[in-house]
Structures are given as C-alpha cells and as structure tokens.
Design a protein around this motif. Structure first.
Motif, PDB file in Angstrom:
ATOM      1  N   GLN A  20      44.143  39.142  32.850  1.00 41.43           N
ATOM      2  CA  GLN A  20      44.064  40.105  33.946  1.00 41.43           C
ATOM      3  C   GLN A  20      43.846  39.422  35.304  1.00 41.43           C
ATOM      4  O   GLN A  20      43.236  39.991  36.201  1.00 41.43           O
ATOM      5  CB  GLN A  20      42.937  41.104  33.691  1.00 41.43           C
ATOM      6  CG  GLN A  20      43.102  41.940  32.438  1.00 41.43           C
ATOM      7  CD  GLN A  20      42.010  42.970  32.323  1.00 41.43           C
ATOM      8  OE1 GLN A  20      42.045  44.032  32.952  1.00 41.43           O
ATOM      9  NE2 GLN A  20      41.004  42.679  31.512  1.00 41.43           N
ATOM     10  N   ASP A  21      44.365  38.232  35.443  1.00 36.37           N
ATOM     11  CA  ASP A  21      44.275  37.489  36.700  1.00 36.37           C
ATOM     12  C   ASP A  21      45.204  38.132  37.731  1.00 36.37           C
ATOM     13  O   ASP A  21      46.401  38.267  37.488  1.00 36.37           O
ATOM     14  CB  ASP A  21      44.693  36.034  36.441  1.00 36.37           C
ATOM     15  CG  ASP A  21      44.428  35.110  37.609  1.00 36.37           C
ATOM     16  OD1 ASP A  21      44.487  35.561  38.764  1.00 36.37           O
ATOM     17  OD2 ASP A  21      44.184  33.915  37.360  1.00 36.37           O
ATOM     18  N   HIS A  22      44.678  38.526  38.885  1.00 39.84           N
ATOM     19  CA  HIS A  22      45.477  39.159  39.926  1.00 39.84           C
ATOM     20  C   HIS A  22      45.865  38.197  41.047  1.00 39.84           C
ATOM     21  O   HIS A  22      46.389  38.630  42.074  1.00 39.84           O
ATOM     22  CB  HIS A  22      44.717  40.354  40.516  1.00 39.84           C
ATOM     23  CG  HIS A  22      44.327  41.368  39.494  1.00 39.84           C
ATOM     24  ND1 HIS A  22      43.043  41.488  39.015  1.00 39.84           N
ATOM     25  CD2 HIS A  22      45.060  42.290  38.837  1.00 39.84           C
ATOM     26  CE1 HIS A  22      42.994  42.446  38.102  1.00 39.84           C
ATOM     27  NE2 HIS A  22      44.208  42.952  37.977  1.00 39.84           N
ATOM     28  N   VAL A  23      45.591  36.915  40.850  1.00 33.16           N
ATOM     29  CA  VAL A  23      45.903  35.903  41.854  1.00 33.16           C
ATOM     30  C   VAL A  23      46.957  34.922  41.352  1.00 33.16           C
ATOM     31  O   VAL A  23      47.965  34.683  42.021  1.00 33.16           O
ATOM     32  CB  VAL A  23      44.624  35.134  42.272  1.00 33.16           C
ATOM     33  CG1 VAL A  23      44.971  34.018  43.261  1.00 33.16           C
ATOM     34  CG2 VAL A  23      43.604  36.093  42.878  1.00 33.16           C
ATOM     35  N   ASP A  31      38.569  38.113  43.385  1.00 32.98           N
ATOM     36  CA  ASP A  31      39.136  38.812  42.230  1.00 32.98           C
ATOM     37  C   ASP A  31      38.180  38.675  41.040  1.00 32.98           C
ATOM     38  O   ASP A  31      38.325  37.788  40.195  1.00 32.98           O
ATOM     39  CB  ASP A  31      40.514  38.240  41.893  1.00 32.98           C
ATOM     40  CG  ASP A  31      41.247  39.041  40.826  1.00 32.98           C
ATOM     41  OD1 ASP A  31      41.079  40.280  40.795  1.00 32.98           O
ATOM     42  OD2 ASP A  31      41.981  38.432  40.027  1.00 32.98           O
ATOM     43  N   SER A  73      41.381  27.539  39.667  1.00 31.75           N
ATOM     44  CA  SER A  73      42.455  27.878  40.594  1.00 31.75           C
ATOM     45  C   SER A  73      43.015  26.620  41.251  1.00 31.75           C
ATOM     46  O   SER A  73      43.515  25.731  40.559  1.00 31.75           O
ATOM     47  CB  SER A  73      41.943  28.900  41.606  1.00 31.75           C
ATOM     48  OG  SER A  73      42.986  29.483  42.323  1.00 31.75           O
ATOM     49  N   LYS A  96      29.947  38.664  43.105  1.00 31.90           N
ATOM     50  CA  LYS A  96      30.822  38.586  44.267  1.00 31.90           C
ATOM     51  C   LYS A  96      31.085  37.132  44.623  1.00 31.90           C
ATOM     52  O   LYS A  96      30.160  36.325  44.709  1.00 31.90           O
ATOM     53  CB  LYS A  96      30.187  39.303  45.470  1.00 31.90           C
ATOM     54  CG  LYS A  96      31.051  39.303  46.728  1.00 31.90           C
ATOM     55  CD  LYS A  96      30.393  40.099  47.831  1.00 31.90           C
ATOM     56  CE  LYS A  96      31.178  40.032  49.133  1.00 31.90           C
ATOM     57  NZ  LYS A  96      32.553  40.559  48.993  1.00 31.90           N
ATOM     58  N   ASP A 109      32.333  35.725  36.457  1.00 36.64           N
ATOM     59  CA  ASP A 109      32.687  37.049  35.949  1.00 36.64           C
ATOM     60  C   ASP A 109      32.067  37.251  34.561  1.00 36.64           C
ATOM     61  O   ASP A 109      31.202  36.488  34.131  1.00 36.64           O
ATOM     62  CB  ASP A 109      34.218  37.176  35.918  1.00 36.64           C
ATOM     63  CG  ASP A 109      34.702  38.599  36.149  1.00 36.64           C
ATOM     64  OD1 ASP A 109      33.935  39.545  35.882  1.00 36.64           O
ATOM     65  OD2 ASP A 109      35.862  38.774  36.581  1.00 36.64           O
ATOM     66  N   VAL A 116      42.848  36.149  49.049  1.00 33.11           N
ATOM     67  CA  VAL A 116      43.010  35.991  47.599  1.00 33.11           C
ATOM     68  C   VAL A 116      41.644  35.842  46.928  1.00 33.11           C
ATOM     69  O   VAL A 116      41.547  35.932  45.702  1.00 33.11           O
ATOM     70  CB  VAL A 116      43.899  34.779  47.254  1.00 33.11           C
ATOM     71  CG1 VAL A 116      45.313  35.004  47.748  1.00 33.11           C
ATOM     72  CG2 VAL A 116      43.325  33.481  47.823  1.00 33.11           C
ATOM     73  N   ALA A 135      35.954  41.034  38.051  1.00 35.93           N
ATOM     74  CA  ALA A 135      35.826  42.334  37.385  1.00 35.93           C
ATOM     75  C   ALA A 135      34.409  42.878  37.424  1.00 35.93           C
ATOM     76  O   ALA A 135      34.199  44.089  37.556  1.00 35.93           O
ATOM     77  CB  ALA A 135      36.298  42.219  35.931  1.00 35.93           C
ATOM     78  N   PHE A 154      38.577  38.600  35.538  1.00 36.52           N
ATOM     79  CA  PHE A 154      39.709  38.455  36.440  1.00 36.52           C
ATOM     80  C   PHE A 154      39.832  36.979  36.844  1.00 36.52           C
ATOM     81  O   PHE A 154      39.432  36.100  36.091  1.00 36.52           O
ATOM     82  CB  PHE A 154      39.546  39.367  37.652  1.00 36.52           C
ATOM     83  CG  PHE A 154      39.636  40.846  37.352  1.00 36.52           C
ATOM     84  CD1 PHE A 154      40.069  41.323  36.117  1.00 36.52           C
ATOM     85  CD2 PHE A 154      39.262  41.782  38.316  1.00 36.52           C
ATOM     86  CE1 PHE A 154      40.137  42.681  35.846  1.00 36.52           C
ATOM     87  CE2 PHE A 154      39.340  43.144  38.063  1.00 36.52           C
ATOM     88  CZ  PHE A 154      39.774  43.599  36.827  1.00 36.52           C
ATOM     89  N   HIS A 155      40.383  36.704  38.010  1.00 39.09           N
ATOM     90  CA  HIS A 155      40.703  35.330  38.391  1.00 39.09           C
ATOM     91  C   HIS A 155      39.473  34.425  38.480  1.00 39.09           C
ATOM     92  O   HIS A 155      39.461  33.321  37.929  1.00 39.09           O
ATOM     93  CB  HIS A 155      41.446  35.319  39.732  1.00 39.09           C
ATOM     94  CG  HIS A 155      41.801  33.944  40.199  1.00 39.09           C
ATOM     95  ND1 HIS A 155      42.652  33.126  39.496  1.00 39.09           N
ATOM     96  CD2 HIS A 155      41.394  33.242  41.295  1.00 39.09           C
ATOM     97  CE1 HIS A 155      42.772  31.974  40.139  1.00 39.09           C
ATOM     98  NE2 HIS A 155      42.024  32.019  41.227  1.00 39.09           N
TER      99      HIS A 155
END
Length: 253
Positions: A199-202, A152, A97, A159, A234, A149, A154, A228-229
């Motif tokens: 499928q990155d939501h950020v 994110d 990121s 966490k 993940d 943010v 999956a 995900f992000h």
C-alpha cells in the motif's frame, strides 16, 4: 549545510558507539533522520555501532534542499560509510526510499558490505516517468516545487517530519541516479532484506519487483501489509526492527 538554515527539532543525526559491527542507516527524499531513528536505535540496542546521518538539504527547510542533487547525497552516504567502516569490523547498510537507493549505490561499489536492508526503496526509474515530466514542466514554468511526498503513514498516531513540498530539480536528479544503477543490480551479490509495503503511495511496486528479479545475491522479501511508504514509523515498525536486527546479526556473524 547552508548556515542560514537551522536543523529542525527531531531531525538531528544519530550516532551510537557499540561493538565491532557497524550499521549505517539512511533516510529518504524530503524526510530526515526522524523516520529512521527507531531502526537506528534498534541496531544500537542490539550492540551495533550506528550512524544515521542527515543528508544534505534535509531536516532544515525545503528552500535549503533546492540546492542539492543526487551527487551530493551519494557523496554524503559515501563519506558516512567510509567513516563507519574505518572504525568497525563489518558494516550493514539500511535505507528507506531514497535511502534505499543510496544503499544500493553503496552496495554497487563496496562488495565488502555484509548485508543491505531496503525499506520501500526507489529502484525502477521507468516507474517515475510521469513524475519527471511533471517536474520538468514545473521548472519550465519558472517554479521549483512539486506536491509533497513525505508523510505517507497509515498510523494516525505517527507523523513523519518531512517537507510540505518536493524540489523538482532534486527529484529529476534522484530518478537519473537510480536509472544509472539499474544495469549494475545483477552485480550486487550482497545478501538483501527487502521490506515492501503493497500500500505504498509514493514508490510504485515496480521497484520491489525489479530488485527481487535482478539483484545478484540472496533476497529475503517481506511484505508489510499494514503500513504505507514510511513503514519504519508505521504499524509494522516493530516487525521491521526485529527482522532488520536479526538479518544484520546473521550476516555480521
């Protein structure tokens, strides 16, 4: 670090002494070293000398991060790179990121970097126009924070240790920073491993597309279909570790 903010358990930086091959690992915006610890440990297990710093304002409290900007994070990344480069023969840099943005920033300045690993990096400032407008509206209203943010992921059993809000001024500064990088991307001729989650939501997909088209060196692009992000913790984390270490070993040979 502001002395009144304590480092959260699990957010500590990570170092490992290995051979002459160095690996600098950088975490993302509102996250902390926890999200990149598995990759850093994978490099260490492979024999690399590793540094995973905690970027200013991160891994403590979101109120701490309000005080920092892109220039603070680039300064910290620069210092970490120099410190590692001074005691190793070669260095690869890996970032998630904003850590990916900082990796690009370093690559634009230090062509001797052997390779860069980019995990869902932020690179296309144009994709963040709505975010910046929202951040400016928040600041104009006398507030300081946007929704979180971080987190994110999956995998329900994993966490991210990150903040529950995002500093608006810091986000604006980040986007301004990556905007300045864009024109120089073709001049980055360092080999790159680009790991992208569809499928990155950020981070919108424009960043991965931009880097594939404009980076001046060879780009090995891998899609992370299950994550995900925060892909480094993940479902695809083992694949990321395997590919990143193999890439780093190859460019460091």
């Amino acid at each position: 670090m502001n002395a009144r903010f304590e480092v959260l358990a699990g957010a500590e930086p990570f170092s490992a002494k290995g051979d002459g091959r160095g690996a600098l690992v950088l975490h993302g915006f509102t996250g902390c070293p926890q999200s990149m610890r598995p990759l850093a440990e994978a490099f260490a297990k492979a024999g690399f000398t590793v540094e995973l710093p905690r970027l200013p304002g991160h891994g403590t409290a979101v109120e701490d991060m309000v005080n920092y900007r892109w220039s603070d994070w680039t300064e910290a990344a620069d210092a970490a790179w120099h410190e590692l480069a001074d005691r190793t023969d070669s260095v690869v840099v890996a970032g998630l990121s904003m850590g990916g943005s900082l990796t690009l920033w370093l690559a634009s300045r230090y062509p001797q970097i052997r390779g860069i690993v980019l995990v869902n990096p932020a690179a296309e400032a144009d994709d963040f126009t709505a975010f910046v407008e929202g951040a400016k509206a928040v600041l104009a209203a006398g507030e300081h924070y946007l929704p979180a943010v971080a987190g994110d992921v999956a995998d329900p059993n994993s966490k991210e240790l990150g903040y529950d809000r995002s500093p608006a001024a810091g986000l604006i500064s980040l986007v301004e920073g990556i905007a300045e990088l864009k024109a120089g991307l073709p001049d980055i001729r360092i080999p790159a491993l680009l790991l992208h989650s569809p499928q990155d939501h950020v981070i919108p997909p424009g960043s991965a597309e931009l880097l594939r088209k404009t980076l001046g060196g060879p780009v090995d692009h891998v899609e992370l279909e299950r994550s995900f992000h925060v892909a480094t913790i993940d479902y695809d984390r083992d694949e990321i570790n395997r590919r990143a270490v193999a890439f780093a070993e190859n460019v460091s040979a």
